[in-house]
Design a protein around this motif. Sequence first.
Motif, PDB file in Angstrom:
ATOM      1  N   SER A   1       0.838  -1.194   0.000  1.00  0.00           N
ATOM      2  CA  SER A   1       0.000   0.000   0.000  1.00  0.00           C
ATOM      3  C   SER A   1       0.875   1.248   0.000  1.00  0.00           C
ATOM      4  N   ALA A   2       0.260   2.378  -0.297  1.00  0.00           N
ATOM      5  CA  ALA A   2       0.995   3.648  -0.334  1.00  0.00           C
ATOM      6  C   ALA A   2       1.604   3.961   1.023  1.00  0.00           C
ATOM      7  N   GLU A   3       0.884   3.640   2.102  1.00  0.00           N
ATOM      8  CA  GLU A   3       1.405   3.901   3.444  1.00  0.00           C
ATOM      9  C   GLU A   3       2.644   3.061   3.717  1.00  0.00           C
ATOM     10  N   GLN A   4       2.623   1.796   3.268  1.00  0.00           N
ATOM     11  CA  GLN A   4       3.778   0.927   3.464  1.00  0.00           C
ATOM     12  C   GLN A   4       4.971   1.418   2.649  1.00  0.00           C
ATOM     13  N   VAL A   5       4.719   1.876   1.441  1.00  0.00           N
ATOM     14  CA  VAL A   5       5.789   2.395   0.591  1.00  0.00           C
ATOM     15  C   VAL A   5       6.423   3.615   1.250  1.00  0.00           C
ATOM     16  N   VAL A   6       5.589   4.527   1.734  1.00  0.00           N
ATOM     17  CA  VAL A   6       6.095   5.741   2.376  1.00  0.00           C
ATOM     18  C   VAL A   6       6.860   5.386   3.646  1.00  0.00           C
ATOM     19  N   ALA A   7       6.325   4.475   4.451  1.00  0.00           N
ATOM     20  CA  ALA A   7       6.988   4.098   5.698  1.00  0.00           C
ATOM     21  C   ALA A   7       8.359   3.474   5.424  1.00  0.00           C
ATOM     22  N   THR A   8       8.423   2.612   4.433  1.00  0.00           N
ATOM     23  CA  THR A   8       9.697   1.993   4.082  1.00  0.00           C
ATOM     24  C   THR A   8      10.675   3.036   3.564  1.00  0.00           C
ATOM     25  N   PHE A   9      10.193   3.935   2.721  1.00  0.00           N
ATOM     26  CA  PHE A   9      11.050   4.990   2.189  1.00  0.00           C
ATOM     27  C   PHE A   9      11.567   5.888   3.313  1.00  0.00           C
ATOM     28  N   GLN A  10      10.704   6.269   4.240  1.00  0.00           N
ATOM     29  CA  GLN A  10      11.115   7.119   5.364  1.00  0.00           C
ATOM     30  C   GLN A  10      12.150   6.395   6.227  1.00  0.00           C
TER      31      GLN A  10
ATOM     32  N   GLN B   1      19.918   6.337   6.250  1.00  0.00           N
ATOM     33  CA  GLN B   1      20.974   7.059   5.546  1.00  0.00           C
ATOM     34  C   GLN B   1      21.381   8.305   6.324  1.00  0.00           C
ATOM     35  N   ARG B   2      20.399   9.010   6.896  1.00  0.00           N
ATOM     36  CA  ARG B   2      20.717  10.198   7.701  1.00  0.00           C
ATOM     37  C   ARG B   2      21.552   9.841   8.925  1.00  0.00           C
ATOM     38  N   SER B   3      21.202   8.743   9.580  1.00  0.00           N
ATOM     39  CA  SER B   3      21.955   8.354  10.774  1.00  0.00           C
ATOM     40  C   SER B   3      23.386   7.969  10.408  1.00  0.00           C
ATOM     41  N   MET B   4      23.557   7.326   9.252  1.00  0.00           N
ATOM     42  CA  MET B   4      24.915   7.020   8.788  1.00  0.00           C
ATOM     43  C   MET B   4      25.691   8.303   8.528  1.00  0.00           C
TER      44      MET B   4
ATOM     45  N   GLY C   1      22.116   5.081  -0.752  1.00  0.00           N
ATOM     46  CA  GLY C   1      21.614   6.084  -1.689  1.00  0.00           C
ATOM     47  C   GLY C   1      21.138   5.452  -2.990  1.00  0.00           C
ATOM     48  N   ARG C   2      21.922   4.494  -3.497  1.00  0.00           N
ATOM     49  CA  ARG C   2      21.501   3.797  -4.723  1.00  0.00           C
ATOM     50  C   ARG C   2      20.221   3.006  -4.461  1.00  0.00           C
ATOM     51  N   GLU C   3      20.140   2.361  -3.291  1.00  0.00           N
ATOM     52  CA  GLU C   3      18.951   1.601  -2.930  1.00  0.00           C
ATOM     53  C   GLU C   3      17.729   2.526  -2.845  1.00  0.00           C
ATOM     54  N   LEU C   4      17.918   3.701  -2.247  1.00  0.00           N
ATOM     55  CA  LEU C   4      16.832   4.678  -2.152  1.00  0.00           C
ATOM     56  C   LEU C   4      16.387   5.143  -3.530  1.00  0.00           C
ATOM     57  N   THR C   5      17.334   5.408  -4.400  1.00  0.00           N
ATOM     58  CA  THR C   5      17.008   5.867  -5.748  1.00  0.00           C
ATOM     59  C   THR C   5      16.226   4.805  -6.509  1.00  0.00           C
ATOM     60  N   GLU C   6      16.664   3.557  -6.385  1.00  0.00           N
ATOM     61  CA  GLU C   6      15.935   2.470  -7.054  1.00  0.00           C
ATOM     62  C   GLU C   6      14.520   2.350  -6.491  1.00  0.00           C
ATOM     63  N   TYR C   7      14.386   2.481  -5.184  1.00  0.00           N
ATOM     64  CA  TYR C   7      13.069   2.378  -4.536  1.00  0.00           C
ATOM     65  C   TYR C   7      12.170   3.519  -4.994  1.00  0.00           C
ATOM     66  N   ARG C   8      12.744   4.738  -5.069  1.00  0.00           N
ATOM     67  CA  ARG C   8      11.963   5.896  -5.529  1.00  0.00           C
ATOM     68  C   ARG C   8      11.474   5.688  -6.950  1.00  0.00           C
TER      69      ARG C   8
ATOM     70  N   ARG D   1      11.108   2.790  -8.534  1.00  0.00           N
ATOM     71  CA  ARG D   1      10.190   1.653  -8.602  1.00  0.00           C
ATOM     72  C   ARG D   1       8.775   2.071  -8.226  1.00  0.00           C
ATOM     73  N   TYR D   2       8.629   2.901  -7.190  1.00  0.00           N
ATOM     74  CA  TYR D   2       7.308   3.281  -6.707  1.00  0.00           C
ATOM     75  C   TYR D   2       6.914   4.718  -7.079  1.00  0.00           C
ATOM     76  N   ASN D   3       7.680   5.357  -7.954  1.00  0.00           N
ATOM     77  CA  ASN D   3       7.383   6.710  -8.416  1.00  0.00           C
ATOM     78  C   ASN D   3       7.184   7.668  -7.244  1.00  0.00           C
ATOM     79  N   ILE D   4       8.171   7.692  -6.354  1.00  0.00           N
ATOM     80  CA  ILE D   4       8.103   8.563  -5.175  1.00  0.00           C
ATOM     81  C   ILE D   4       8.733   9.901  -5.518  1.00  0.00           C
ATOM     82  N   ARG D   5       8.012  10.967  -5.181  1.00  0.00           N
ATOM     83  CA  ARG D   5       8.542  12.314  -5.361  1.00  0.00           C
ATOM     84  C   ARG D   5       8.530  13.009  -4.016  1.00  0.00           C
ATOM     85  N   LEU D   6       9.568  13.770  -3.746  1.00  0.00           N
ATOM     86  CA  LEU D   6       9.642  14.515  -2.497  1.00  0.00           C
ATOM     87  C   LEU D   6       8.916  15.841  -2.651  1.00  0.00           C
ATOM     88  N   VAL D   7       8.505  16.426  -1.539  1.00  0.00           N
ATOM     89  CA  VAL D   7       7.716  17.655  -1.576  1.00  0.00           C
ATOM     90  C   VAL D   7       8.499  18.773  -2.265  1.00  0.00           C
ATOM     91  N   GLY D   8       9.760  18.957  -1.933  1.00  0.00           N
ATOM     92  CA  GLY D   8      10.562  20.015  -2.546  1.00  0.00           C
ATOM     93  C   GLY D   8      10.688  19.839  -4.045  1.00  0.00           C
TER      94      GLY D   8
END
Length: 158
Positions: A21-30, A36-39, A111-118, A120-127
């Motif tokens: 679901s969209a909520e699961q996609v967003v939760a996984t992406f977040q 990545q931020r903690s790293m 970062g590469r994993e995040l890009t592939e995930y974005r 795959r699920y057509n994720i766009r950030l607010v900015g």
Amino acid sequence: MAANSSNSTSGKSVGKQSSPSAEQVVATFQRMRQEQRSMASKAAEFEMEINEHSLVIDTLKEVDPSRKCFRLVGGVLVERTVKEVLPALENNKEQISKIVETLNTQMQSKGRELTEYRERYNIRLVGEDEKQGKADASQAKDSEGGGGSKGGAGVLVS
């Protein structure tokens, strides 16, 4: 018996093929972004430690090797000589540098994993969406004399 095991595995694979679901996609992406931020924050923390080690090493190189110095080891202040402390500091600095290199490699991989995930699920950030919306709006104003822009499909993450 073999037919039962193949049916149960095929049933599981069918469940995996259904999209989350969209909520699961967003939760996984977040979660992935937070990892990545903690790293990145850990790498920055280690970079500061490397800078501190460099400063202390540079200072101690100019001092007489038999001079007393104090070093904090595991919360205990220990009295040593400069010639005993300097090699340990240089070794610590090298170890921290290796850790930073490893963290940077892991961040690039994440970062590469995040890009592939974005993608795959057509994720766009607010900015990014606002930038695209402004570009679309300016193009629409130029062509239509002030018409609004339409939003695209996909998941929008703030």
